[in-house]
Design a protein around this motif. Structure first.
Motif, PDB file in Angstrom:
ATOM      1  N   THR A   1       0.682  -1.274  -0.067  1.00  0.00           N
ATOM      2  CA  THR A   1       0.154  -0.044  -0.033  1.00  0.00           C
ATOM      3  C   THR A   1       0.915   1.228  -0.014  1.00  0.00           C
ATOM      4  OG1 THR A   1      -0.232   0.051   2.575  1.00  0.00           O
ATOM      5  CG2 THR A   1      -1.872  -1.078   1.052  1.00  0.00           C
ATOM      6  N   ARG A   2       0.393   2.223  -0.421  1.00  0.00           N
ATOM      7  CA  ARG A   2       0.793   3.621  -0.312  1.00  0.00           C
ATOM      8  C   ARG A   2      -0.225   4.449   0.007  1.00  0.00           C
ATOM      9  NH1 ARG A   2       4.101   5.387  -5.548  1.00  0.00           N
ATOM     10  NH2 ARG A   2       5.056   6.826  -3.995  1.00  0.00           N
ATOM     11  N   TYR A   3       0.257   5.725   0.812  1.00  0.00           N
ATOM     12  CA  TYR A   3      -0.630   6.723   1.383  1.00  0.00           C
ATOM     13  C   TYR A   3       0.296   8.145   1.153  1.00  0.00           C
ATOM     14  CZ  TYR A   3      -2.709   2.655   3.645  1.00  0.00           C
ATOM     15  OH  TYR A   3      -3.376   1.458   4.029  1.00  0.00           O
ATOM     16  N   PRO A   4      -0.678   8.975   1.003  1.00  0.00           N
ATOM     17  CA  PRO A   4      -0.049  10.573   1.185  1.00  0.00           C
ATOM     18  C   PRO A   4       0.297  10.749   2.815  1.00  0.00           C
ATOM     19  CG  PRO A   4      -2.329  10.672   0.835  1.00  0.00           C
ATOM     20  CD  PRO A   4      -2.102   9.250   0.744  1.00  0.00           C
ATOM     21  N   ILE A   5       1.182  11.401   3.020  1.00  0.00           N
ATOM     22  CA  ILE A   5       1.695  11.839   4.266  1.00  0.00           C
ATOM     23  C   ILE A   5       0.442  12.539   4.847  1.00  0.00           C
ATOM     24  CG2 ILE A   5       3.207  12.989   5.664  1.00  0.00           C
ATOM     25  CD1 ILE A   5       5.467  12.318   3.585  1.00  0.00           C
ATOM     26  N   SER A   6      -0.248  13.297   4.074  1.00  0.00           N
ATOM     27  CA  SER A   6      -1.026  14.132   4.665  1.00  0.00           C
ATOM     28  C   SER A   6      -2.182  13.428   5.307  1.00  0.00           C
ATOM     29  CB  SER A   6      -1.811  15.171   3.521  1.00  0.00           C
ATOM     30  OG  SER A   6      -2.258  14.327   2.609  1.00  0.00           O
ATOM     31  N   MET A   7      -2.469  12.094   5.070  1.00  0.00           N
ATOM     32  CA  MET A   7      -3.344  11.362   5.799  1.00  0.00           C
ATOM     33  C   MET A   7      -3.318  11.102   7.192  1.00  0.00           C
ATOM     34  SD  MET A   7      -6.014  11.682   3.490  1.00  0.00           S
ATOM     35  CE  MET A   7      -7.191  10.709   4.456  1.00  0.00           C
ATOM     36  N   ASN A   8      -2.160  11.128   7.524  1.00  0.00           N
ATOM     37  CA  ASN A   8      -1.515  10.807   8.839  1.00  0.00           C
ATOM     38  C   ASN A   8      -2.244   9.602   9.634  1.00  0.00           C
ATOM     39  OD1 ASN A   8      -0.264  13.319   8.979  1.00  0.00           O
ATOM     40  ND2 ASN A   8      -2.004  14.447   9.655  1.00  0.00           N
ATOM     41  N   ASP A   9      -2.133   8.649   8.863  1.00  0.00           N
ATOM     42  CA  ASP A   9      -2.304   7.306   9.456  1.00  0.00           C
ATOM     43  C   ASP A   9      -3.616   7.044   9.821  1.00  0.00           C
ATOM     44  OD1 ASP A   9       0.786   7.163  11.265  1.00  0.00           O
ATOM     45  OD2 ASP A   9       0.345   6.188   9.427  1.00  0.00           O
ATOM     46  N   ARG A  10      -4.605   7.868   9.024  1.00  0.00           N
ATOM     47  CA  ARG A  10      -6.242   7.853   9.587  1.00  0.00           C
ATOM     48  C   ARG A  10      -6.712   7.029   8.384  1.00  0.00           C
ATOM     49  NH1 ARG A  10      -8.797  12.128   9.046  1.00  0.00           N
ATOM     50  NH2 ARG A  10      -7.748  13.228   7.586  1.00  0.00           N
ATOM     51  N   VAL A  11      -6.104   6.650   7.482  1.00  0.00           N
ATOM     52  CA  VAL A  11      -6.840   5.602   6.483  1.00  0.00           C
ATOM     53  C   VAL A  11      -6.087   4.383   6.352  1.00  0.00           C
ATOM     54  CG1 VAL A  11      -7.740   7.622   5.385  1.00  0.00           C
ATOM     55  CG2 VAL A  11      -5.766   6.645   4.547  1.00  0.00           C
ATOM     56  N   THR A  12      -6.889   3.237   6.086  1.00  0.00           N
ATOM     57  CA  THR A  12      -6.187   2.097   5.667  1.00  0.00           C
ATOM     58  C   THR A  12      -7.019   1.656   4.590  1.00  0.00           C
ATOM     59  OG1 THR A  12      -5.770   1.765   7.972  1.00  0.00           O
ATOM     60  CG2 THR A  12      -5.860  -0.188   6.600  1.00  0.00           C
ATOM     61  N   ILE A  13      -6.097   1.205   3.563  1.00  0.00           N
ATOM     62  CA  ILE A  13      -6.641   0.499   2.220  1.00  0.00           C
ATOM     63  C   ILE A  13      -6.621  -0.952   2.549  1.00  0.00           C
ATOM     64  CG2 ILE A  13      -4.474   1.000   0.809  1.00  0.00           C
ATOM     65  CD1 ILE A  13      -6.567   1.268  -1.335  1.00  0.00           C
ATOM     66  N   SER A  14      -7.554  -1.821   1.945  1.00  0.00           N
ATOM     67  CA  SER A  14      -7.276  -3.421   2.184  1.00  0.00           C
ATOM     68  C   SER A  14      -8.086  -3.820   0.981  1.00  0.00           C
ATOM     69  CB  SER A  14      -7.909  -3.880   3.405  1.00  0.00           C
ATOM     70  OG  SER A  14      -9.157  -3.620   3.452  1.00  0.00           O
ATOM     71  N   ARG A  15      -7.808  -5.198   0.687  1.00  0.00           N
ATOM     72  CA  ARG A  15      -8.704  -5.655  -0.480  1.00  0.00           C
ATOM     73  C   ARG A  15      -9.158  -7.177  -0.052  1.00  0.00           C
ATOM     74  NH1 ARG A  15      -4.403  -8.804   0.136  1.00  0.00           N
ATOM     75  NH2 ARG A  15      -3.278  -9.478  -1.804  1.00  0.00           N
ATOM     76  N   ASP A  16     -10.076  -7.561  -0.436  1.00  0.00           N
ATOM     77  CA  ASP A  16     -10.644  -9.229  -0.266  1.00  0.00           C
ATOM     78  C   ASP A  16     -10.485  -9.836  -1.509  1.00  0.00           C
ATOM     79  OD1 ASP A  16     -11.863 -11.533   0.027  1.00  0.00           O
ATOM     80  OD2 ASP A  16     -13.120 -10.873   1.780  1.00  0.00           O
ATOM     81  N   ASN A  17      -9.511 -10.669  -1.731  1.00  0.00           N
ATOM     82  CA  ASN A  17      -9.483 -11.249  -3.126  1.00  0.00           C
ATOM     83  C   ASN A  17     -10.439 -12.377  -3.726  1.00  0.00           C
ATOM     84  OD1 ASN A  17      -7.263 -10.065  -3.641  1.00  0.00           O
ATOM     85  ND2 ASN A  17      -5.810 -11.840  -3.142  1.00  0.00           N
ATOM     86  N   ALA A  18     -11.155 -12.731  -2.393  1.00  0.00           N
ATOM     87  CA  ALA A  18     -12.106 -13.751  -2.752  1.00  0.00           C
ATOM     88  C   ALA A  18     -13.426 -13.316  -3.090  1.00  0.00           C
ATOM     89  CB  ALA A  18     -12.384 -14.886  -1.633  1.00  0.00           C
ATOM     90  N   LYS A  19     -13.496 -11.744  -2.807  1.00  0.00           N
ATOM     91  CA  LYS A  19     -14.783 -11.171  -2.767  1.00  0.00           C
ATOM     92  C   LYS A  19     -14.638  -9.959  -4.257  1.00  0.00           C
ATOM     93  CE  LYS A  19     -16.934 -11.384   1.616  1.00  0.00           C
ATOM     94  NZ  LYS A  19     -17.336 -10.501   2.767  1.00  0.00           N
ATOM     95  N   ASN A  20     -13.227  -9.957  -4.508  1.00  0.00           N
ATOM     96  CA  ASN A  20     -12.960  -9.110  -5.515  1.00  0.00           C
ATOM     97  C   ASN A  20     -13.330  -7.744  -5.131  1.00  0.00           C
ATOM     98  OD1 ASN A  20     -11.313  -9.099  -7.903  1.00  0.00           O
ATOM     99  ND2 ASN A  20     -12.815  -8.729  -9.307  1.00  0.00           N
ATOM    100  N   THR A  21     -13.001  -7.188  -4.061  1.00  0.00           N
ATOM    101  CA  THR A  21     -13.548  -5.943  -3.510  1.00  0.00           C
ATOM    102  C   THR A  21     -12.417  -5.128  -2.567  1.00  0.00           C
ATOM    103  OG1 THR A  21     -15.648  -6.762  -3.178  1.00  0.00           O
ATOM    104  CG2 THR A  21     -15.321  -4.811  -1.657  1.00  0.00           C
ATOM    105  N   GLY A  22     -12.240  -3.958  -2.744  1.00  0.00           N
ATOM    106  CA  GLY A  22     -11.310  -3.159  -2.141  1.00  0.00           C
ATOM    107  C   GLY A  22     -11.993  -2.538  -1.056  1.00  0.00           C
ATOM    108  N   TYR A  23     -11.354  -2.151   0.074  1.00  0.00           N
ATOM    109  CA  TYR A  23     -11.950  -1.300   1.317  1.00  0.00           C
ATOM    110  C   TYR A  23     -11.236  -0.009   1.519  1.00  0.00           C
ATOM    111  CZ  TYR A  23     -14.494  -5.623   1.810  1.00  0.00           C
ATOM    112  OH  TYR A  23     -15.156  -6.843   1.632  1.00  0.00           O
ATOM    113  N   LEU A  24     -11.905   1.082   2.073  1.00  0.00           N
ATOM    114  CA  LEU A  24     -11.139   2.031   2.501  1.00  0.00           C
ATOM    115  C   LEU A  24     -11.487   2.344   4.013  1.00  0.00           C
ATOM    116  CD1 LEU A  24      -8.736   4.398   1.925  1.00  0.00           C
ATOM    117  CD2 LEU A  24     -10.707   5.761   1.401  1.00  0.00           C
ATOM    118  N   GLN A  25     -10.889   2.270   4.826  1.00  0.00           N
ATOM    119  CA  GLN A  25     -11.241   2.418   6.351  1.00  0.00           C
ATOM    120  C   GLN A  25     -10.830   3.887   6.621  1.00  0.00           C
ATOM    121  OE1 GLN A  25     -12.840   0.428   8.534  1.00  0.00           O
ATOM    122  NE2 GLN A  25     -12.952   2.333   9.818  1.00  0.00           N
TER     123      GLN A  25
END
Length: 123
Positions: free
Chosen positions: A55-79
């Motif tokens: 993963t990569r994030y901009p510094i400006s997000m200050n660890d407030r976001v997390t991106i992930s994916r579920d291969n089985a569901k072919n779905t990505g998430y943004l927390q």
């Protein structure tokens, strides 16, 4: 590739949301989230490489976001955590069938876009 974003809504400052991006069609190489506030440019929020989950994030997000994916569901998430009123925007998921966007983070290097989901943070 077709992308369907969901999960946006109205939340109070300090709250959290999890956005989803369901993908169909071709195999993805990268999945990213961008956001666009009224009158502003579309900004990069996060990207994930589908094959290994890096993963990569901009510094400006200050660890407030997390991106992930579920291969089985072919779905990505943004927390999204510790939300602030300035996080109010339409959030778009974007995908590529190559890795170029993962390295450049440029909008033009993502070939497919979802319709966007509105996130509104009240103070």
């Amino acid at each position: 590739v077709q992308l369907q974003a969901s999960g946006g809504g109205l939340v109070q400052a300090g709250g959290s949301l999890r956005l989803s991006c369901a993908a169909s069609g071709r195999t993805l190489s990268t999945l990213a989230w961008f956001r666009q506030a009224p009158g502003k440019e579309r900004d990069f929020v996060a990207v994930i490489r589908w094959s290994d989950g890096t993963t990569r994030y901009p510094i400006s997000m200050n660890d407030r976001v997390t991106i992930s994916r579920d291969n089985a569901k072919n779905t990505g998430y943004l927390q999204l955590n510790s939300l602030k009123p300035e996080d109010t925007a339409i959030y778009y998921c974007a995908a590529g069938t190559h890795d170029r966007g993962y390295y450049t983070l440029r909008i033009r290097d993502f070939d497919f876009w979802g319709q966007g989901t509105q996130v509104t943070v009240s103070s």
